[in-house]
Write a protein that holds these residues in place. Sequence first.
Motif, PDB file in Angstrom:
ATOM      1  N   VAL A  22       0.971  -1.173   0.195  1.00  0.00           N
ATOM      2  CA  VAL A  22      -0.048   0.015  -0.076  1.00  0.00           C
ATOM      3  C   VAL A  22       0.749   1.113   0.030  1.00  0.00           C
ATOM      4  CG1 VAL A  22      -1.591   1.532   1.237  1.00  0.00           C
ATOM      5  CG2 VAL A  22      -1.921  -1.262   1.108  1.00  0.00           C
ATOM      6  N   GLY A  23       0.706   2.118  -0.893  1.00  0.00           N
ATOM      7  CA  GLY A  23       1.400   3.269  -1.018  1.00  0.00           C
ATOM      8  C   GLY A  23       2.545   3.429  -2.024  1.00  0.00           C
ATOM      9  N   GLY A  24       2.534   2.058  -2.449  1.00  0.00           N
ATOM     10  CA  GLY A  24       3.857   1.989  -3.604  1.00  0.00           C
ATOM     11  C   GLY A  24       3.247   1.999  -4.908  1.00  0.00           C
ATOM     12  N   PHE A  25       3.949   2.227  -6.113  1.00  0.00           N
ATOM     13  CA  PHE A  25       3.939   2.136  -7.366  1.00  0.00           C
ATOM     14  C   PHE A  25       3.277   0.786  -7.938  1.00  0.00           C
ATOM     15  CE2 PHE A  25       3.844   2.961 -11.857  1.00  0.00           C
ATOM     16  CZ  PHE A  25       4.086   4.542 -12.124  1.00  0.00           C
ATOM     17  N   TYR A  26       3.826  -0.245  -7.342  1.00  0.00           N
ATOM     18  CA  TYR A  26       3.347  -1.586  -7.882  1.00  0.00           C
ATOM     19  C   TYR A  26       1.887  -1.907  -7.612  1.00  0.00           C
ATOM     20  CZ  TYR A  26       7.947  -4.043  -8.425  1.00  0.00           C
ATOM     21  OH  TYR A  26       9.134  -4.394  -8.999  1.00  0.00           O
ATOM     22  N   LEU A  27       1.381  -1.391  -6.647  1.00  0.00           N
ATOM     23  CA  LEU A  27       0.108  -1.755  -6.311  1.00  0.00           C
ATOM     24  C   LEU A  27      -0.686  -0.770  -7.213  1.00  0.00           C
ATOM     25  CD1 LEU A  27      -2.059  -3.134  -4.574  1.00  0.00           C
ATOM     26  CD2 LEU A  27      -1.827  -1.418  -2.739  1.00  0.00           C
ATOM     27  N   GLU A  28      -0.308   0.518  -7.324  1.00  0.00           N
ATOM     28  CA  GLU A  28      -1.162   1.406  -7.950  1.00  0.00           C
ATOM     29  C   GLU A  28      -1.286   1.006  -9.436  1.00  0.00           C
ATOM     30  OE1 GLU A  28       0.950   5.345  -7.574  1.00  0.00           O
ATOM     31  OE2 GLU A  28       0.041   5.604  -5.519  1.00  0.00           O
ATOM     32  N   PHE A  29      -0.192   0.675  -9.949  1.00  0.00           N
ATOM     33  CA  PHE A  29       0.100   0.418 -11.462  1.00  0.00           C
ATOM     34  C   PHE A  29      -0.856  -1.142 -11.558  1.00  0.00           C
ATOM     35  CE2 PHE A  29       1.691  -2.596 -14.707  1.00  0.00           C
ATOM     36  CZ  PHE A  29       1.803  -1.827 -15.898  1.00  0.00           C
ATOM     37  N   ALA A  30      -0.700  -1.860 -10.704  1.00  0.00           N
ATOM     38  CA  ALA A  30      -1.573  -3.039 -11.002  1.00  0.00           C
ATOM     39  C   ALA A  30      -3.117  -2.854 -10.735  1.00  0.00           C
ATOM     40  CB  ALA A  30      -0.996  -4.279  -9.785  1.00  0.00           C
TER      41      ALA A  30
END
Length: 273
Positions: A8-16
Amino acid sequence: LTIAAGEVGGFYLEFAQLLAIQLRVAGVAREVVVRETGGSTDNLRLLAARETDLALSLADAITSGPSLNALGRVYENYLQCVVRADSPYKSLTDLAGTTVSAGAAGSGAAVTTARLLAAARVDCTQDHLPLEKAATALADGKIAGMFWSGGVPTTTLDKLSRRTPIRLLPLGGWLAPLRRTYGSVYQDVLVPAGVYSAPKAVAVLGIPNLLLCRPDLPTAVAREVTNTLVRQARLLVPPSAVGAQYLNLQSLVVTSPIPLHSGAVTQYQRLYG
């Protein structure tokens, strides 16, 4: 369809999460589940155990294991070493003898940070805190610094900078020894001036991110995911991100040493000849 993402809060999760929306819109799957994980190492483990269909990973975290295919190189992570602005630490070597958060357990950042600290011969106590907890520990003065690998600006760090001024330590000086040992997977990149209120750009380490799958992912699925990466590229980048994106033909196909899935190859050829 399941995507192993990140914290949570990172780019991996946002991108996915953005990719999941577009895959549902395109009818690639009725349901697309995004799994929160520690990051690259966790994702590779889940992929090997057949507990996910797609997985994001830093290129330098992919060292061994089951046969893997890639669907594309999607963007570049920036390894950032964050300290409080009021701290005495000006360089990486100043952290010797301190306690730092060296990336969350199960993350690619933990792999890169361990390599970096070894290359710099910095002996410090390494905790492995999740992003949010590391940011809080830094604000509270419980750790001297924190390492994080993600897009820039990272939302959590941007929020931290607004209540506790921070700065990034320059890491570019360690690029050469890392490349001598591990190859050209590491890149010299700049976090632009203004990010986290920095007065000037800071040289850090860039590491490509790959969207991975197993070779037995159905060809039609691989083809449609690839098609989504190309045709919906502008919808797959969070608006706040200013880091390098690879959602174009010249970059998407550069996944060496991981081969592209046959379905991805077919789709790239169909789109671009």
